[in-house]
Write an enzyme that holds these catalytic residues in place. Structure first.
Site, PDB file in Angstrom:
ATOM      1  N   ARG A  54      57.109  54.057 -32.004  1.00 49.89           N
ATOM      2  CA  ARG A  54      56.128  53.210 -31.307  1.00 49.89           C
ATOM      3  C   ARG A  54      56.814  51.898 -30.952  1.00 49.89           C
ATOM      4  NH1 ARG A  54      51.093  55.601 -32.384  1.00 49.89           N
ATOM      5  NH2 ARG A  54      50.894  56.567 -34.448  1.00 49.89           N
TER       6      ARG A  54
ATOM      7  N   HIS B 107      59.912  60.561 -36.983  1.00 51.55           N
ATOM      8  CA  HIS B 107      59.228  59.354 -37.447  1.00 51.55           C
ATOM      9  C   HIS B 107      60.206  58.391 -38.108  1.00 51.55           C
ATOM     10  CE1 HIS B 107      56.166  57.210 -40.099  1.00 51.55           C
ATOM     11  NE2 HIS B 107      55.599  57.150 -38.915  1.00 51.55           N
TER      12      HIS B 107
ATOM     13  N   HIS C 119      52.494  48.193 -44.950  1.00 48.27           N
ATOM     14  CA  HIS C 119      53.067  49.367 -44.280  1.00 48.27           C
ATOM     15  C   HIS C 119      54.407  49.799 -44.865  1.00 48.27           C
ATOM     16  CE1 HIS C 119      54.604  51.641 -40.640  1.00 48.27           C
ATOM     17  NE2 HIS C 119      53.375  52.098 -40.730  1.00 48.27           N
TER      18      HIS C 119
END
Length: 724
Positions: free
Chosen positions: A378, A438, A595
């Site tokens: 992202r 990821h 996170h």
């Protein structure tokens, strides 16, 4: 000795979806917490809405599909898909009540007290009413299109997350009244909130203005019911990957089709009449349990924008904060020399994300750099990293970028950037068949006097300069040879057919991270069985993998002390007799979204620290490319330990998960209050001040000073003469 099979018993697990709803309740608690600045509370309530929308469009959609396929196998907690769907809707309805109680009884009155108003039509002054009437005629009337719903004109398509008005009408000149129905979509292009004149912070919702003047669309008819409604649809992207030659086109095609997914949730105003309700349920094919009647404005997501539109009132927001930027990793300094000298660690947002951008920028223009390789999951909508990768390609560097097209809800953005990177001359790859990539990896290959040297950045979070301001993550710069070889092997695996037989320092999913964590837990179990004191501490976003949880239970039963910081989903139940008595689980929800992922193992006083892009979820361990990497520098290792300990000792924003499945605030009696996020911000500000002071002192020392001759010593004659 407990039977090992008992570790996997249904009663030892919490359902994943219900655990996620518990997390959203913790976010909702922040909206209700009066110690949080008022406009931040407004923002938190808006976040609970956007969280819930995504949850329904993905997770509830997935479970609904299982129900439609008559899938009866229970989950780890023993619930079938049908039972999960029922319990989810039950708990979500309870959440809805709490959300709107918070909105109506807590936030709106508090906002009114400080002259911030969201007005109803009947609360407008004469000037404000004249303004909205003119606004309707000039701005709204030309773009609005009511759609009749009758035998000749079918019920219109209702797009996901759009606001619509459902209107029931009767004809003025009919002696026997018949019902006529129409739907009017509220445009998104003009914004949800209209700022009113006369006061600085008076607003009105666009749907209330449209309702007031809607009769002008139905000449000869009388509106009997006007209700706002919206739907949340199944947005789960399902792309077949058998042939990836045109994968980017398949993703684009799926993005176009996704808007037409099945309705997962129908929201209507509580003032709706029974006829209109039945009609909407039938036309949208929605089950009764998926209908949500709301006492207030639909879609509280608008609160996030509203809090940003309010002028002044800085005292009602969090104080501004800027992360510490290490001078030796900034522009004007050779970042490669700093990394070659010593591993460099960053804890975002307390440390600035700018060095990561500077790393790519310097690589793009450094004549000694030969190649850049990077994974992107992202990125922001205006990513400087993309720009510098393009600069690097134009400057003759070999640039290879893996762009994950299947990053949920970033698919469109990532397709755009993939195409832009290709246009700029970069080699773009889309990952491995059937797996999401990821991992967060960057490698710069540089030709130096001593030969070729690799410089790496490994992180726990995305290369997104926007979210780096409010997500807590960790990153490591290193030029260690063994890590460099591992990262090079990963990129070769992603771009070609390489299958490395082993890795020196890194552990890679699929399979590798699961095997590593399981092996560490097994080793802890063996050592605990020999009477050694073992401690494990872990931090992650979610813990839901049944095998990992069962192994944690086994370690706990063997006497291993386990501390868990799990921000979101936690399917593990701590404190259960003989199963998890040695496990304690905390969750921190505060200003920043936690996170980072930390996995640490302490034996005989020695602690091994690992950071990772992966949570302990089945998808991360089995169906994604992820990395787990060690912290080898002793100073950085101690820094990470200290960070974890401060988070563990947090007693303001922490909730502890109890054996009954409830989260409770930490008892602060007799303890010094500690908000770990506030502490880290304070420490960052101190480092910034110390660095600024040192820089100023250095500038003062090196500032040019003109030479002046020493003053001559005066003798007695001179003194006498001067005295005359």
């Amino acid at each position: 000795m407990a039977n090992k099979l008992a570790y996997g018993a249904h009663e030892n697990f919490t359902n994943r979806e219900l655990s996620w709803l518990d997390f959203n309740y913790r976010v909702l608690d922040e909206a209700r917490d009066k110690s949080v600045p008022l406009l931040e509370r407004v923002n938190f309530l808006g976040i609970t809405q956007s969280n819930l929308d995504e949850f329904f469009s993905v997770r509830v959609a997935s479970i609904t599909k299982l129900v439609s396929f008559n899938y009866h196998k229970p989950d780890a907690s023993g619930l079938t898909a049908k039972q999960q769907l029922s319990k989810i809707n039950q708990k979500a309805h309870q959440m809805l009540t709490k959300q709107y109680t918070t909105y109506n009884r807590s936030l709106l009155p508090a906002l009114n007290q400080v002259e911030i108003h969201l007005k109803e039509i009947n609360e407008l002054s004469n000037e404000q009413y004249a303004f909205v009437r003119e606004y309707f005629h000039d701005e709204l009337f030309p773009v609005l299109t009511p759609m009749a719903d009758d035998s000749s004109r079918p019920f219109p398509f209702i797009s996901n997350d759009s606001l619509n008005l459902g209107i029931r009408l009767t004809k003025k000149d009919e002696s026997q009244k018949h019902n006529y129905y129409s739907v009017l979509a509220i445009p998104t292009s003009l914004g949800r909130l209209i700022k009113l004149p006369e006061a600085d912070n008076d607003f009105i919702l666009i749907e209330n203005v449209i309702k007031e003047f809607i009769g002008q669309f139905f000449i000869g008819y009388l509106p009997q019911t006007i209700v706002t409604f919206r739907v949340i649809r199944d947005l789960d992207l399902d792309v077949a990957e058998e042939d990836t030659s045109d994968f980017i086109k398949k993703v684009q095609q799926q993005l176009r089709q996704r808007e037409h997914g099945r309705v997962m949730r129908l929201e209507v105003e509580s003032s709706i009449d029974s006829r209109t309700k039945k009609r909407l349920l039938k036309k949208l094919d929605v089950a009764e349990q998926s209908l949500y009647e709301i006492n207030g404005p639909l879609d509280l997501g608008f609160l996030k924008k509203w809090s940003g539109m309010i002028s002044g009132h800085d005292d009602l927001r969090y104080p501004s904060f800027k992360g510490y930027g290490s001078e030796n990793l900034s522009q004007g300094y050779n970042i490669f020399k700093a990394i070659a000298k010593k591993d460099q660690f960053m804890h975002y947002p307390y440390d600035s994300f700018d060095p990561v951008i500077e790393f790519i920028r310097q690589a793009a223009f450094d004549p000694q750099v030969l190649a850049i390789k990077m994974t992107l999951y992202r990125v922001s909508g205006s990513s400087p990293i993309i720009k510098y990768l393009g600069n690097a390609a134009r400057n003759g560097k070999q640039v290879t970028v893996l762009v994950e097209l299947k990053a949920r809800f970033d698919e469109k953005n990532n397709v755009h950037w993939a195409q832009q990177l290709e246009k700029m001359g970069c080699h773009v790859i889309y990952g491995l068949l059937g797996l999401k990539t990821h991992s967060k990896l960057t490698m710069v290959i540089r030709k130096e006097e001593s030969g070729i040297r690799r410089y790496m950045h490994l992180g726990t979070g995305n290369y997104n300069d926007a979210t780096a301001h409010f997500y807590t993550d960790m990153g490591l710069f290193t030029s260690r040879n063994d890590i460099g070889e591992d990262v090079a092997n990963i990129f070769n695996m992603l771009s070609g057919y390489s299958e490395p037989p082993y890795f020196h320092q890194l552990h890679i999913s699929p399979d590798g991270i699961r095997k590593f964590i399981t092996a560490k837990l097994n080793a802890a179990i063996d050592l605990a069985g020999k009477g050694q004191e073992i401690q494990i501490f872990m931090k992650m976003n979610s813990l839901s993998d049944k095998k990992i949880i069962s192994k944690l239970y086994e370690a706990s039963h063997a006497g291993v002390k386990i501390d868990l910081l799990v921000r979101g989903i936690c399917c593990l139940k701590p404190g259960r007799p003989k199963i998890s008595e040695n496990i304690t689980a905390h969750s921190i929800v505060g200003r920043f979204l936690e996170h980072s992922r930390i996995y640490a193992f302490t034996t005989q006083g020695q602690t091994e620290i690992y950071l990772s892009s992966a949570d302990m979820m089945t998808r991360n361990l089995d169906r994604r490319v992820e990395q787990l990497f060690p912290i080898l520098d002793p100073e950085i290792k101690q820094e990470v330990i200290n960070i974890y300990q401060h988070m563990w000792n947090d007693n303001i924003k922490t909730r502890e998960l109890k054996a009954n499945g409830h989260y409770e605030k930490i008892d602060r009696r007799g303890k010094e209050s500690l908000d770990s996020q506030e502490y880290f911000m304070t420490q960052a500000n101190k480092k910034t001040k110390v660095q600024a002071k040192a820089r100023k002192e250095l500038q003062d020392q090196s500032r040019f000073q003109p030479f002046s001759a020493p003053r001559p010593t005066l003798d007695s004659s001179t003194e006498s003469e001067s005295g005359k």
